[in-house]
Scaffold this active site. Structure first.
Site, PDB file in Angstrom:
ATOM      1  N   LYS A 209       1.110  -1.085  -0.144  1.00  0.00           N
ATOM      2  CA  LYS A 209      -0.209   0.073  -0.051  1.00  0.00           C
ATOM      3  C   LYS A 209       0.772   0.953   0.105  1.00  0.00           C
ATOM      4  O   LYS A 209       1.183   2.205  -0.943  1.00  0.00           O
ATOM      5  CB  LYS A 209      -1.283  -0.061   0.819  1.00  0.00           C
ATOM      6  CG  LYS A 209      -1.459   1.662   2.308  1.00  0.00           C
ATOM      7  CD  LYS A 209      -2.392   1.639   0.379  1.00  0.00           C
ATOM      8  CE  LYS A 209      -3.224   3.464   0.547  1.00  0.00           C
ATOM      9  NZ  LYS A 209      -3.907   3.833   0.141  1.00  0.00           N
ATOM     10  N   CYS A 263      -3.502  11.398   1.791  1.00  0.00           N
ATOM     11  CA  CYS A 263      -3.129  10.062   1.161  1.00  0.00           C
ATOM     12  C   CYS A 263      -1.845   9.852   0.641  1.00  0.00           C
ATOM     13  O   CYS A 263      -0.280   9.592   1.453  1.00  0.00           O
ATOM     14  CB  CYS A 263      -3.621   8.922   0.492  1.00  0.00           C
ATOM     15  SG  CYS A 263      -5.734   8.891   0.941  1.00  0.00           S
TER      16      CYS A 263
HETATM   17  N1  SAJ Z   1      -2.392  14.606  -8.434  1.00  0.00           N
HETATM   18  C1  SAJ Z   1      -1.440  15.236  -9.654  1.00  0.00           C
HETATM   19  N2  SAJ Z   1      -0.344  14.706 -10.767  1.00  0.00           N
HETATM   20  C2  SAJ Z   1      -1.440  13.573 -11.043  1.00  0.00           C
HETATM   21  C3  SAJ Z   1      -2.257  13.065 -10.174  1.00  0.00           C
HETATM   22  C4  SAJ Z   1      -3.144  13.728  -8.979  1.00  0.00           C
HETATM   23  O1  SAJ Z   1      -0.928  15.988  -9.098  1.00  0.00           O
HETATM   24  O2  SAJ Z   1      -1.086  13.460 -12.070  1.00  0.00           O
HETATM   25  C5  SAJ Z   1      -2.888  15.518  -7.685  1.00  0.00           C
HETATM   26  C6  SAJ Z   1      -4.078  15.655  -7.602  1.00  0.00           C
HETATM   27  O3  SAJ Z   1      -4.510  17.446  -7.446  1.00  0.00           O
HETATM   28  C7  SAJ Z   1      -4.442  15.532  -5.481  1.00  0.00           C
HETATM   29  C8  SAJ Z   1      -3.061  14.366  -6.128  1.00  0.00           C
HETATM   30  O4  SAJ Z   1      -2.533  14.061  -6.429  1.00  0.00           O
HETATM   31  O5  SAJ Z   1      -3.590  16.718  -5.265  1.00  0.00           O
HETATM   32  C9  SAJ Z   1      -3.597  13.136  -4.741  1.00  0.00           C
HETATM   33  O6  SAJ Z   1      -4.740  12.965  -6.392  1.00  0.00           O
HETATM   34  P1  SAJ Z   1      -5.104  11.443  -6.570  1.00  0.00           P
HETATM   35  O7  SAJ Z   1      -6.378  11.184  -7.378  1.00  0.00           O
HETATM   36  O8  SAJ Z   1      -3.651  10.456  -7.326  1.00  0.00           O
HETATM   37  O9  SAJ Z   1      -5.180  10.339  -5.227  1.00  0.00           O
HETATM   38  P2  SAJ Z   1      -5.852  10.617  -4.013  1.00  0.00           P
HETATM   39  O10 SAJ Z   1      -5.133  10.946  -2.691  1.00  0.00           O
HETATM   40  O11 SAJ Z   1      -7.190  10.844  -4.151  1.00  0.00           O
HETATM   41  O12 SAJ Z   1      -6.113   9.096  -4.116  1.00  0.00           O
HETATM   42  C10 SAJ Z   1      -4.925   7.494  -3.586  1.00  0.00           C
HETATM   43  C11 SAJ Z   1      -4.948   6.822  -4.662  1.00  0.00           C
HETATM   44  N3  SAJ Z   1      -4.271   6.333  -4.848  1.00  0.00           N
HETATM   45  C12 SAJ Z   1      -3.380   5.448  -6.170  1.00  0.00           C
HETATM   46  O13 SAJ Z   1      -3.971   6.642  -7.174  1.00  0.00           O
HETATM   47  C13 SAJ Z   1      -2.113   5.104  -5.519  1.00  0.00           C
HETATM   48  C14 SAJ Z   1      -6.240   6.199  -4.344  1.00  0.00           C
HETATM   49  O14 SAJ Z   1      -6.329   4.845  -4.978  1.00  0.00           O
HETATM   50  C15 SAJ Z   1      -5.959   5.647  -2.432  1.00  0.00           C
HETATM   51  O15 SAJ Z   1      -6.453   4.631  -2.384  1.00  0.00           O
HETATM   52  C16 SAJ Z   1      -5.645   6.676  -1.787  1.00  0.00           C
HETATM   53  O16 SAJ Z   1      -4.670   7.500  -2.269  1.00  0.00           O
HETATM   54  C17 SAJ Z   1      -5.519   6.169  -0.209  1.00  0.00           C
HETATM   55  O17 SAJ Z   1      -6.153   6.260   0.350  1.00  0.00           O
HETATM   56  O18 SAJ Z   1      -4.298   6.306  -0.037  1.00  0.00           O
END
Ligand code: SAJ
Length: 413
Positions: A209, A263
């Site tokens: 994870k 996360c």
């Molecule tokens: N972000 C970027 N660039 C990207 C992708 C995301 O800047 O290309 C930023 C987003 O704007 C945001 C942050 O990253 O601020 C996180 O967003 P996210 O949509 O990637 O993820 P979370 O935090 O909403 O959810 C993550 C997920 N983990 C992965 O995709 C590996 C989710 O599956 C997990 O269950 C969750 O964390 C968790 O609870 O750990």
């Protein structure tokens, strides 16, 4: 297939973004579920069939789970066959994991445990936490030590905004403290997960994870670093990444105003805390992402200085597109810093909220609708590409100064 009467009773501890969807999904699949939360208001809300968090389709699921009588909430754990721990695992000011909620829930649960019960830790946890859960249980109930209850880790991995779908569809990684625990936990998930249930040890499941979220963080850091380099070299980073990603083995993620949520910006620290000397890349990626909001503030301030009385519209305050969650949001931090630094008159546009959070309300920031912001602003700063923003006519933006922190321009019609 067992009928519903034979399904195990489940107690879910922690009714937040993971616990509540899990509890209500299980209830609608015929499990008898007791949800536990330390907050009596949360418990009351759920028992009325309502929800205290925003997640698509969760309201319908909870209502039907409560109306069917299969889901009840309370503040104290009750005896069950399966116990799921879904409590928060934040970090301390020193970026050390704070396992206080896991410990408190483990000790509270231990009072109602019986031999052969299955205990599953779903909270994202540093390596070794599942062992500590077993240890806390044994401290409370010495007769349940030595494998009398099955203890396993099965990290949640659902994406906020798509939780209900991903709870069922995603593959799951299950690792017990021994083979019996692994098998018992895997059999439980196979009853309601359509993805594959993969088995391993508890420590590997914990690290899997952390690896998933660290992978994202490190790769977003690369994109964010490229965006800063491209700013200096006068290159459109969005076009650059589009082109580079046409290589069959390249997939650069998207730059943004920083990494938000609770996360991806937190979990890599659990790895760093466990192996500080060895986690050089992971630590640097965190620093790069944490620094990005300040880079955006500097860009906006530089543009604002070219205007006599700048009116700056910050589009989006949430931590990512199409969610209402403002916790750990870089957009929020940027908006607040611009106001604090007196960069200009700040208009905030966030379609998912009705009033400004306290951190912004204490500054002279106005929460306005998109139309009003587009009429009044000289400088537009897209921070989050929420769906309504993607319909802004490109011609309208061309008349303004724009610092595009989230790549909105390339999404416009
Ligand atoms: N972000 C970027 N660039 C990207 C992708 C995301 O800047 O290309 C930023 C987003 O704007 C945001 C942050 O990253 O601020 C996180 O967003 P996210 O949509 O990637 O993820 P979370 O935090 O909403 O959810 C993550 C997920 N983990 C992965 O995709 C590996 C989710 O599956 C997990 O269950 C969750 O964390 C968790 O609870 O750990």
């Amino acid at each position: 297939m067992r009928n519903s009467k034979e399904r195990p009773r489940v107690t879910v501890l922690g009714l937040g973004y993971i616990g509540l969807p899990t509890a209500s999904l299980l209830a609608t699949r015929g499990f008898s579920v007791h949800g536990v939360d330390v907050n009596p208001e949360v418990v009351d809300t759920i028992n009325q069939g309502a929800i205290h968090i925003v997640e698509p389709d969760l309201d319908v699921l909870v209502r039907s789970a409560v109306q069917s009588g299969q889901l009840r909430a309370g503040t104290e754990p009750e005896p069950a066959d399966v116990f799921i721990l879904a409590v928060p695992t934040p970090f301390t000011e020193d970026r050390e994991p704070d396992l206080g909620f896991v410990e408190a829930a483990s000790r509270a649960m231990a009072r109602v445990l019986a031999p052969e019960n299955l205990v599953i830790l779903e909270s994202t946890s540093p390596v070794g936490t599942t062992e500590r859960v077993a240890h806390w249980i044994a401290e409370e109930r010495p007769e349940l030590g030595g494998g009398a209850v099955h203890v396993a880790h099965c990290p949640e991995r659902v994406l906020p905004g798509q939780i209900i779908k991903e709870l069922v569809d995603n593959d799951r990684v299950v690792g017990g403290l021994n083979d019996a625990a692994t098998e018992a936990a895997a059999a439980f998930y196979r009853e309601f997960v359509s993805g594959e249930v993969l088995t391993t040890t508890a420590r590997t499941a914990e690290m899997a994870k952390l690896t998933e979220n660290t992978f994202r963080d490190v790769n977003i850091a690369l994109a964010n670093e490229l965006s800063v380099i491209c700013e200096r070299l006068d290159i459109d980073v969005w076009r650059l990444i589009e082109l580079a990603n046409r290589h069959p083995r390249v997939n650069v993620l998207q730059p943004g105003p920083g990494v938000g949520g609770h996360c991806i910006a937190v979990d890599p620290w659990f790895v760093v805390a466990s192996a500080p000397e060895q986690s050089r890349l992971i630590r640097t990626a965190r620093a790069v992402n944490d620094d990005k909001p300040d880079q955006v503030v500097a860009q906006v301030a530089a543009q604002a200085r070219r205007l006599r009385e700048p009116v700056i519209a910050c589009l989006g305050l949430a931590y990512k597109a199409d969610v209402d969650d403002l916790r750990e949001s870089p957009a929020l931090r940027i908006t607040e810093t611009l106001a604090r630094q007196g960069a200009g008159e700040i208009l905030a546009v966030e379609p998912h909220i009705q009033e400004l959070p306290e951190t912004l309300a204490r500054h002279d920031i106005r929460l306005v609708g998109l139309t009003e912001a587009m009429e009044q602003a000289d400088l537009v700063v897209p921070l989050v590409p929420h769906r309504p923003f993607r319909n802004i006519p490109a011609s309208q933006l061309q008349r303004k100064m724009v610092v595009d922190a989230c790549g909105l321009l390339r999404l416009l019609p």
